[in-house]
Design a protein around this motif. Structure first.
Motif, PDB file in Angstrom:
ATOM      1  N   UNK B  17       0.836  -1.199   0.000  1.00 36.25           N
ATOM      2  CA  UNK B  17       0.000   0.000   0.000  1.00 36.25           C
ATOM      3  C   UNK B  17       0.874   1.255   0.000  1.00 36.25           C
ATOM      4  N   UNK B  18       0.281   2.337  -0.468  1.00 36.31           N
ATOM      5  CA  UNK B  18       0.994   3.603  -0.457  1.00 36.31           C
ATOM      6  C   UNK B  18       1.091   4.145   0.964  1.00 36.31           C
ATOM      7  N   UNK B  19       2.161   4.847   1.264  1.00 36.71           N
ATOM      8  CA  UNK B  19       2.289   5.480   2.565  1.00 36.71           C
ATOM      9  C   UNK B  19       3.090   6.753   2.417  1.00 36.71           C
ATOM     10  N   UNK B  20       2.840   7.755   3.268  1.00 36.58           N
ATOM     11  CA  UNK B  20       3.579   9.007   3.170  1.00 36.58           C
ATOM     12  C   UNK B  20       5.076   8.809   3.427  1.00 36.58           C
ATOM     13  N   UNK B  21       5.907   9.556   2.730  1.00 38.48           N
ATOM     14  CA  UNK B  21       7.366   9.526   2.892  1.00 38.48           C
ATOM     15  C   UNK B  21       7.957   8.134   2.714  1.00 38.48           C
ATOM     16  N   UNK B  22       7.402   7.381   1.790  1.00 35.85           N
ATOM     17  CA  UNK B  22       7.869   6.008   1.604  1.00 35.85           C
ATOM     18  C   UNK B  22       9.293   5.936   1.050  1.00 35.85           C
ATOM     19  N   UNK B  23       9.772   7.059   0.482  1.00 34.98           N
ATOM     20  CA  UNK B  23      11.145   7.034  -0.021  1.00 34.98           C
ATOM     21  C   UNK B  23      12.171   6.990   1.110  1.00 34.98           C
ATOM     22  N   UNK B  24      11.766   7.360   2.325  1.00 32.50           N
ATOM     23  CA  UNK B  24      12.686   7.287   3.469  1.00 32.50           C
ATOM     24  C   UNK B  24      12.183   6.305   4.537  1.00 32.50           C
ATOM     25  N   UNK B  25      10.879   6.349   4.828  1.00 35.73           N
ATOM     26  CA  UNK B  25      10.348   5.495   5.889  1.00 35.73           C
ATOM     27  C   UNK B  25       9.691   4.262   5.269  1.00 35.73           C
ATOM     28  N   UNK B  26      10.226   3.090   5.595  1.00 28.97           N
ATOM     29  CA  UNK B  26       9.650   1.859   5.045  1.00 28.97           C
ATOM     30  C   UNK B  26       8.356   1.513   5.759  1.00 28.97           C
ATOM     31  N   UNK B 180       9.792   3.628  13.912  1.00 30.22           N
ATOM     32  CA  UNK B 180       9.749   3.831  12.465  1.00 30.22           C
ATOM     33  C   UNK B 180      11.026   3.254  11.868  1.00 30.22           C
ATOM     34  N   UNK B 181      10.871   2.548  10.779  1.00 23.04           N
ATOM     35  CA  UNK B 181      12.028   1.976  10.096  1.00 23.04           C
ATOM     36  C   UNK B 181      12.414   2.878   8.937  1.00 23.04           C
ATOM     37  N   UNK B 182      13.652   3.382   8.990  1.00 26.60           N
ATOM     38  CA  UNK B 182      14.064   4.388   8.021  1.00 26.60           C
ATOM     39  C   UNK B 182      15.254   3.916   7.197  1.00 26.60           C
ATOM     40  N   UNK B 183      15.247   4.303   5.935  1.00 25.89           N
ATOM     41  CA  UNK B 183      16.384   4.037   5.053  1.00 25.89           C
ATOM     42  C   UNK B 183      17.160   5.331   4.898  1.00 25.89           C
ATOM     43  N   UNK B 184      18.414   5.364   5.432  1.00 24.82           N
ATOM     44  CA  UNK B 184      19.158   6.617   5.506  1.00 24.82           C
ATOM     45  C   UNK B 184      20.516   6.546   4.803  1.00 24.82           C
ATOM     46  N   UNK B 185      20.533   6.154   3.525  1.00 23.42           N
ATOM     47  CA  UNK B 185      21.820   5.982   2.854  1.00 23.42           C
ATOM     48  C   UNK B 185      22.585   7.281   2.670  1.00 23.42           C
ATOM     49  N   UNK B 186      21.878   8.385   2.400  1.00 24.06           N
ATOM     50  CA  UNK B 186      22.592   9.634   2.117  1.00 24.06           C
ATOM     51  C   UNK B 186      23.241  10.182   3.388  1.00 24.06           C
ATOM     52  N   UNK B 187      22.594   9.994   4.538  1.00 30.30           N
ATOM     53  CA  UNK B 187      23.201  10.441   5.790  1.00 30.30           C
ATOM     54  C   UNK B 187      24.427   9.608   6.132  1.00 30.30           C
ATOM     55  N   UNK B 188      24.405   8.322   5.751  1.00 34.58           N
ATOM     56  CA  UNK B 188      25.572   7.471   5.990  1.00 34.58           C
ATOM     57  C   UNK B 188      26.695   7.877   5.030  1.00 34.58           C
ATOM     58  N   UNK B 189      26.355   8.054   3.743  1.00 33.17           N
ATOM     59  CA  UNK B 189      27.366   8.417   2.744  1.00 33.17           C
ATOM     60  C   UNK B 189      28.046   9.740   3.065  1.00 33.17           C
ATOM     61  N   UNK B 190      27.267  10.697   3.570  1.00 32.63           N
ATOM     62  CA  UNK B 190      27.843  12.020   3.835  1.00 32.63           C
ATOM     63  C   UNK B 190      28.409  12.116   5.242  1.00 32.63           C
ATOM     64  N   UNK B 249      13.948  12.675   8.477  1.00 31.89           N
ATOM     65  CA  UNK B 249      13.509  12.565   7.083  1.00 31.89           C
ATOM     66  C   UNK B 249      13.978  13.794   6.305  1.00 31.89           C
ATOM     67  N   UNK B 250      13.806  14.963   6.906  1.00 30.42           N
ATOM     68  CA  UNK B 250      14.222  16.209   6.265  1.00 30.42           C
ATOM     69  C   UNK B 250      15.716  16.219   5.966  1.00 30.42           C
ATOM     70  N   UNK B 251      16.516  15.789   6.964  1.00 34.32           N
ATOM     71  CA  UNK B 251      17.975  15.749   6.773  1.00 34.32           C
ATOM     72  C   UNK B 251      18.366  14.766   5.676  1.00 34.32           C
ATOM     73  N   UNK B 252      17.713  13.608   5.673  1.00 36.24           N
ATOM     74  CA  UNK B 252      18.041  12.596   4.668  1.00 36.24           C
ATOM     75  C   UNK B 252      17.713  13.126   3.266  1.00 36.24           C
ATOM     76  N   UNK B 253      16.545  13.761   3.144  1.00 37.21           N
ATOM     77  CA  UNK B 253      16.159  14.275   1.822  1.00 37.21           C
ATOM     78  C   UNK B 253      17.105  15.376   1.361  1.00 37.21           C
ATOM     79  N   UNK B 254      17.501  16.240   2.300  1.00 34.77           N
ATOM     80  CA  UNK B 254      18.440  17.313   1.947  1.00 34.77           C
ATOM     81  C   UNK B 254      19.781  16.716   1.530  1.00 34.77           C
TER      82      UNK B 254
END
Lengths: 169, 355
Positions: B17-26, B180-190, B249-254
């Motif tokens: 199903x669709x969920x808000x902020x699915x690009x970061x929060x699984x 909340x389960x989050x995918x945070x690759x950009x925060x890890x990379x940076x 979520x905001x930090x990860x997206x930035x």
């Protein structure tokens, strides 16, 4: 020495088992040991929230002084406080009552608080709801008094007395 | 033996199903711990007592009182095979403790797997609700409704001062764990992840890697949850988690935006495409590499670099590449070596079909 199991990685764990004088040796690497479920001292699974808690619970000045006291015991399930402090878990819901004297400092350390302010069960929680209602009315009464609205404050006071009677406070 | 429903698919129906902020929060999850007044906690209960608790709680579902929530099949743990239990653990529908140690353990599981109710785990009753994306408030409202239904039929252990009584003092009070389960690759990379994680722990929340710990979390999947259950209301606990997660979520997206706008972009793109290539063609894949490369591909999808990859397939692969699920798919006990080959095979074929 190579791992006996995979033959690829170096063996970093060496087990010697002696059963009835019969000696067997096992030399394996860590990842194969995990696969086999061999016990690695200090590795995964050895440390849990309960271990951490029991560290906190053991901090008991009276026992540290070596004073012999009768063991504090839950009268319902029979669990002693020292068993609780080793396991980090209560035996039954009555343990909370029987260990109450020692509990507040612990809960304060874990949660920063000792009193529940959240949801109350509909059937079992009638009394709690009334108590909270009284607390709320008392606060309102104080602010009415501060605004010198004594007439409304008196009405609230009567309502509070009624509620207090209801729960026998 | 026919496969049980939960074992057929790696991806739980609710995850589609669709969920808000699915690009970061699984996913968002609430777990509510409750105990019955009449019986000792599972730790000390006799087999007869735990059986009685199980029957009482199962009867709430079996008598149809939960029917408003859709169909809810029940399972007694002793009826399940070890492999079926492992699959349930890998799908996060039950805990390893329920699978391994429970006496008279049981499970009430919604058909679309968004509600899983564990009986005789550490506490008598643990209600778990899962929602896709960032919907932690919705998850609590649902869990609370289920809690109310149980309370109509059974007497909870509740204390005026301490609230809901639980076996472990870390759960007493509200008995809720919101995460909340989050995918945070950009925060890890940076390299910002450690700073953020340590800040989070200072406001009463806990962070752990889904697979592995701290910044070493493989797959860059992190679970953020409340630690305090006493002295804050459910709403306060959830609002606190919500606002902190919202900031992460905001930090990860930035950070993702910055990855694309700096000189490092070609290297990031290369890394993502390489991972996609390796996953599509490799013959042997261990679980750590799979988690890392799936994370790269997931990032690529959300950065718009890999339109051909289907995010739902990535979610499915998170579960279907776990040891229990692989074994069940290929129908045989696998050595670690075989498992890495089957894992690679599974990933190749799912990425190729893609739907």
């Amino acid at each position: 020495m190579q791992c006996q199991e995979c033959g690829k990685r170096p063996a970093t764990l060496h087990f010697t088992k002696i059963v009835n004088g019969e000696k067997t040796e096992l030399h394996i690497c860590e990842s194969c040991a995990r696969e086999r479920g061999e016990l690695i001292p200090g590795a995964s699974g050895g440390f849990s929230i309960h271990n951490l808690l029991s560290g906190l619970l053991d901090f008991d000045p009276s026992s540290a002084a070596g004073a012999k006291q009768p063991a504090l015991r839950c009268e319902m399930c029979g669990m002693t406080y020292s068993q609780f402090s080793k396991m980090g878990r209560f035996g039954c819901s009555h343990c909370y009552k029987h260990f109450a004297d020692r509990l507040d400092p612990l809960l304060k350390r874990v949660h920063g608080n000792t009193v529940h302010v959240g949801k109350v069960p509909k059937r079992a929680g009638g009394r709690v709801k009334t108590k909270r209602e009284i607390e709320k009315l008392k606060k309102e009464m104080q602010s009415l008094i501060a605004r010198e609205d004594f007439e409304s404050a008196a009405q609230l006071r009567d309502r509070i007395r009624e509620l207090e009677k209801e729960i026998g406070a | 033996m026919a496969k049980r429903e939960f074992a057929e698919k790696a991806l739980s129906p609710w995850m589609s199903k669709e969920g808000p902020d699915k690009d970061v929060v699984l996913s968002s999850r609430i777990r509510v711990a409750r105990n019955l007044r009449s019986s000792p906690f599972p730790l000390l209960s006799t087999p007869a007592q735990s059986k009685d608790v199980m029957e009482q709680l199962l009867s709430v579902a079996e008598s149809g009182r939960l029917n408003g929530l859709g169909e809810l099949p029940t399972y007694r743990l002793e009826e399940l095979t070890e492999l079926e239990k492992l699959v349930l653990v890998e799908k996060h529908l039950i805990s390893p403790a329920l699978a391994g140690e429970s006496r008279n353990g049981a499970l009430i599981l919604a058909r679309n797997e968004d509600v899983s109710i564990m009986i005789n785990e550490e506490d008598h009753l643990r209600i778990q609700c899962l929602y896709p994306g960032f919907q932690i408030r919705e998850a609590w409202e649902y869990a609370s409704k289920i809690d109310d239904i149980f309370e109509e039929s059974v007497d909870y252990a509740f204390d005026e001062k301490y609230g809901y009584l639980t076996s472990c003092p870390t759960n007493v009070g509200t008995g809720i764990r919101a995460s909340v389960m989050m995918h945070l690759p950009a925060l890890v990379l940076t390299g910002q992840i450690n700073r953020i994680l340590s800040a989070v722990t200072q406001v009463g929340l806990a962070v752990r890697g889904l697979y592995g710990e701290g910044s070493e979390a493989t797959g860059n999947l992190f679970q953020v949850s409340n630690q305090i259950t006493l002295g804050q209301s459910e709403t306060e606990i959830i609002d606190n988690l919500y606002s902190v997660a919202r900031q992460i979520i905001g930090h990860e997206k930035a950070a993702r935006e910055r990855l694309l706008s700096t000189d490092s972009r070609p290297r990031i793109e290369d890394r993502i495409r390489r991972s996609y290539g390796i996953l599509s063609y490799a013959g042997i894949m261990d679980s750590k590499e799979a988690a890392q490369r799936l994370s790269d591909v997931r990032l690529g999808v959300h950065l718009g670099l890999l339109p051909e990859a289907n995010p739902e397939v990535l979610n499915e692969l998170l579960v279907s590449t776990q040891p229990g699920f692989l074994q069940q798919t290929f129908g045989e006990a696998l050595t670690p070596e075989q498992r890495d080959m089957k894992r690679a095979q599974m990933i190749r074929s799912r990425l190729a079909t893609g739907a």
